[in-house]
Design a protein around this motif. Structure first.
Motif, mmCIF file in Angstrom:
data_model
loop_
_atom_site.group_PDB
_atom_site.id
_atom_site.type_symbol
_atom_site.label_atom_id
_atom_site.label_comp_id
_atom_site.label_asym_id
_atom_site.label_seq_id
_atom_site.Cartn_x
_atom_site.Cartn_y
_atom_site.Cartn_z
ATOM 1 N N TYR A 214 0.850 -1.190 0.000
ATOM 2 C CA TYR A 214 0.000 0.000 0.000
ATOM 3 C C TYR A 214 0.878 1.230 0.000
ATOM 4 C CZ TYR A 214 -3.795 -3.087 1.354
ATOM 5 O OH TYR A 214 -4.715 -4.077 1.385
ATOM 6 N N ASP A 215 0.412 2.271 -0.721
ATOM 7 C CA ASP A 215 1.098 3.559 -0.660
ATOM 8 C C ASP A 215 0.635 4.276 0.598
ATOM 9 O OD1 ASP A 215 2.422 3.243 -3.042
ATOM 10 O OD2 ASP A 215 0.819 4.168 -4.229
ATOM 11 N N VAL A 216 1.559 4.648 1.435
ATOM 12 C CA VAL A 216 1.219 5.342 2.667
ATOM 13 C C VAL A 216 2.010 6.633 2.736
ATOM 14 C CG1 VAL A 216 1.209 5.220 5.172
ATOM 15 C CG2 VAL A 216 0.761 3.163 3.837
ATOM 16 N N TRP A 217 1.332 7.702 3.069
ATOM 17 C CA TRP A 217 1.986 9.007 3.177
ATOM 18 C C TRP A 217 2.670 9.095 4.529
ATOM 19 C CZ3 TRP A 217 -0.407 14.000 5.110
ATOM 20 C CH2 TRP A 217 0.449 15.065 4.899
ATOM 21 N N ASP A 218 3.963 9.374 4.506
ATOM 22 C CA ASP A 218 4.708 9.467 5.769
ATOM 23 C C ASP A 218 4.778 10.896 6.293
ATOM 24 O OD1 ASP A 218 6.496 10.680 4.090
ATOM 25 O OD2 ASP A 218 8.078 9.195 4.331
ATOM 26 N N GLY A 219 4.123 11.844 5.607
ATOM 27 C CA GLY A 219 4.055 13.213 6.100
ATOM 28 C C GLY A 219 5.121 14.126 5.547
ATOM 29 N N ASP A 220 6.073 13.603 4.769
ATOM 30 C CA ASP A 220 7.158 14.442 4.283
ATOM 31 C C ASP A 220 6.774 15.249 3.050
ATOM 32 O OD1 ASP A 220 8.828 13.666 6.300
ATOM 33 O OD2 ASP A 220 9.721 12.033 5.142
ATOM 34 N N ASP A 221 6.315 14.602 2.021
ATOM 35 C CA ASP A 221 6.060 15.296 0.766
ATOM 36 C C ASP A 221 4.771 14.768 0.156
ATOM 37 O OD1 ASP A 221 7.946 15.794 -2.324
ATOM 38 O OD2 ASP A 221 6.110 16.677 -1.584
ATOM 39 N N GLU A 222 3.725 15.558 0.233
ATOM 40 C CA GLU A 222 2.424 15.143 -0.270
ATOM 41 C C GLU A 222 2.459 14.866 -1.764
ATOM 42 O OE1 GLU A 222 -0.652 17.933 0.491
ATOM 43 O OE2 GLU A 222 -2.187 16.697 -0.404
ATOM 44 N N ALA A 223 3.240 15.629 -2.532
ATOM 45 C CA ALA A 223 3.294 15.441 -3.977
ATOM 46 C C ALA A 223 3.868 14.081 -4.337
ATOM 47 C CB ALA A 223 4.120 16.551 -4.625
ATOM 48 N N GLN A 224 4.739 13.540 -3.511
ATOM 49 C CA GLN A 224 5.361 12.257 -3.791
ATOM 50 C C GLN A 224 4.552 11.083 -3.249
ATOM 51 O OE1 GLN A 224 8.087 11.901 -5.685
ATOM 52 N NE2 GLN A 224 7.998 14.106 -5.980
ATOM 53 N N ALA A 225 3.657 11.339 -2.351
ATOM 54 C CA ALA A 225 2.936 10.263 -1.674
ATOM 55 C C ALA A 225 1.733 9.819 -2.483
ATOM 56 C CB ALA A 225 2.480 10.750 -0.304
ATOM 57 N N GLY A 226 1.322 8.567 -2.286
ATOM 58 C CA GLY A 226 0.088 8.086 -2.872
ATOM 59 C C GLY A 226 -1.078 8.672 -2.105
ATOM 60 N N ARG A 227 -1.986 9.354 -2.813
ATOM 61 C CA ARG A 227 -3.131 9.990 -2.146
ATOM 62 C C ARG A 227 -4.178 8.941 -1.838
ATOM 63 N NH1 ARG A 227 -3.807 15.785 -1.651
ATOM 64 N NH2 ARG A 227 -5.953 15.154 -1.685
ATOM 65 N N LEU A 228 -4.667 8.962 -0.638
ATOM 66 C CA LEU A 228 -5.697 8.025 -0.233
ATOM 67 C C LEU A 228 -6.987 8.744 0.140
ATOM 68 C CD1 LEU A 228 -3.504 5.627 1.918
ATOM 69 C CD2 LEU A 228 -4.231 5.346 -0.447
ATOM 70 N N VAL A 229 -7.209 9.926 -0.425
ATOM 71 C CA VAL A 229 -8.405 10.707 -0.140
ATOM 72 C C VAL A 229 -9.551 10.157 -0.994
ATOM 73 C CG1 VAL A 229 -9.462 12.995 -0.287
ATOM 74 C CG2 VAL A 229 -7.062 12.769 0.354
ATOM 75 N N PRO A 230 -10.644 9.746 -0.365
ATOM 76 C CA PRO A 230 -11.785 9.280 -1.152
ATOM 77 C C PRO A 230 -12.299 10.417 -2.038
ATOM 78 C CG PRO A 230 -12.064 8.741 1.167
ATOM 79 C CD PRO A 230 -10.881 9.649 1.062
ATOM 80 N N LEU A 231 -12.683 10.078 -3.258
ATOM 81 C CA LEU A 231 -13.114 11.105 -4.198
ATOM 82 C C LEU A 231 -14.351 11.856 -3.713
ATOM 83 C CD1 LEU A 231 -12.514 9.262 -7.554
ATOM 84 C CD2 LEU A 231 -11.148 11.091 -6.558
ATOM 85 N N TYR A 232 -15.244 11.196 -2.993
ATOM 86 C CA TYR A 232 -16.443 11.899 -2.530
ATOM 87 C C TYR A 232 -16.100 13.023 -1.562
ATOM 88 C CZ TYR A 232 -16.274 9.047 1.729
ATOM 89 O OH TYR A 232 -15.886 8.439 2.886
ATOM 90 N N VAL A 233 -14.957 12.939 -0.900
ATOM 91 C CA VAL A 233 -14.527 14.008 -0.001
ATOM 92 C C VAL A 233 -14.174 15.251 -0.814
ATOM 93 C CG1 VAL A 233 -12.731 14.722 1.627
ATOM 94 C CG2 VAL A 233 -13.745 12.440 1.804
ATOM 95 N N LEU A 234 -13.580 15.057 -1.983
ATOM 96 C CA LEU A 234 -13.189 16.186 -2.835
ATOM 97 C C LEU A 234 -14.384 16.979 -3.345
ATOM 98 C CD1 LEU A 234 -10.383 14.484 -4.922
ATOM 99 C CD2 LEU A 234 -10.095 16.209 -3.141
ATOM 100 N N VAL A 235 -15.526 16.323 -3.457
ATOM 101 C CA VAL A 235 -16.714 16.998 -3.976
ATOM 102 C C VAL A 235 -17.755 17.211 -2.878
ATOM 103 C CG1 VAL A 235 -16.375 16.243 -6.357
ATOM 104 C CG2 VAL A 235 -17.684 14.804 -4.775
ATOM 105 N N ASN A 236 -17.315 17.127 -1.623
ATOM 106 C CA ASN A 236 -18.194 17.340 -0.465
ATOM 107 C C ASN A 236 -19.445 16.466 -0.499
ATOM 108 O OD1 ASN A 236 -16.526 19.265 0.719
ATOM 109 N ND2 ASN A 236 -17.379 20.875 -0.586
ATOM 110 N N GLY A 237 -19.292 15.250 -0.996
ATOM 111 C CA GLY A 237 -20.398 14.301 -1.017
ATOM 112 C C GLY A 237 -21.415 14.528 -2.119
ATOM 113 N N ARG A 238 -21.179 15.518 -2.975
ATOM 114 C CA ARG A 238 -22.133 15.784 -4.061
ATOM 115 C C ARG A 238 -22.155 14.607 -5.035
ATOM 116 N NH1 ARG A 238 -20.547 21.660 -6.147
ATOM 117 N NH2 ARG A 238 -21.672 20.920 -7.965
ATOM 118 N N THR A 239 -23.322 14.286 -5.548
ATOM 119 C CA THR A 239 -23.453 13.171 -6.488
ATOM 120 C C THR A 239 -23.824 13.620 -7.892
ATOM 121 O OG1 THR A 239 -25.756 12.863 -5.844
ATOM 122 C CG2 THR A 239 -24.093 11.545 -4.680
#
Length: 121
Positions: free
Chosen positions: A3-28
């Motif tokens: 699994y890609d896990v973000w260690d807190g150093d560089d967000e651009a290099q880390a695998g993002r694990l943010v669910p897509l529905y969070v990006l759109v505030n739950g809008r469908t």
């Protein structure tokens, strides 16, 4: 399984694990009912640095006119989420929708030549 896990150093290099529905505030669905998969989108000349990485990727893809379906395909995102994300960018003034043809003035002589050629067929 790795699994890609973000260690807190560089967000651009880390695998993002943010669910897509969070990006759109739950809008469908998009608020703009005119958006469909064929809607053409182009980025406006504004600074997108405050946006989440996923939104900046859309802006980068929209340097030229591109459809919502193409954006989703290039970025490997579900089309429903892509439509909502484009709608968010539209509401915030980062993109414009329309058609590339809206920006061109047709050459009447060329069109008449094409029409004459078609009539000869």
């Amino acid at each position: 399984m790795a699994y890609d896990v973000w260690d807190g150093d560089d967000e651009a290099q880390a695998g993002r694990l943010v669910p897509l529905y969070v990006l759109v505030n739950g809008r469908t669905s998009p608020r703009n009912s005119n958006l469909d998969l064929a809607t053409q989108v182009i980025a406006l000349p504004v600074d997108p640095s405050r946006l989440e990485l996923e939104y900046r990727e859309i802006i980068d893809r929209c340097a030229r006119w591109i459809s919502i379906a193409e954006i989703g395909a290039y970025l490997h995102r579900p089309l429903t989420i892509t439509k909502v994300m484009v709608d968010v960018l539209l509401e915030q003034g980062y993109v414009r929708i329309g058609a590339p043809a809206q920006q061109k003035i047709a050459d009447r002589r060329l069109l008449e030549t094409v029409l004459a050629g078609l009539e000869r067929l």
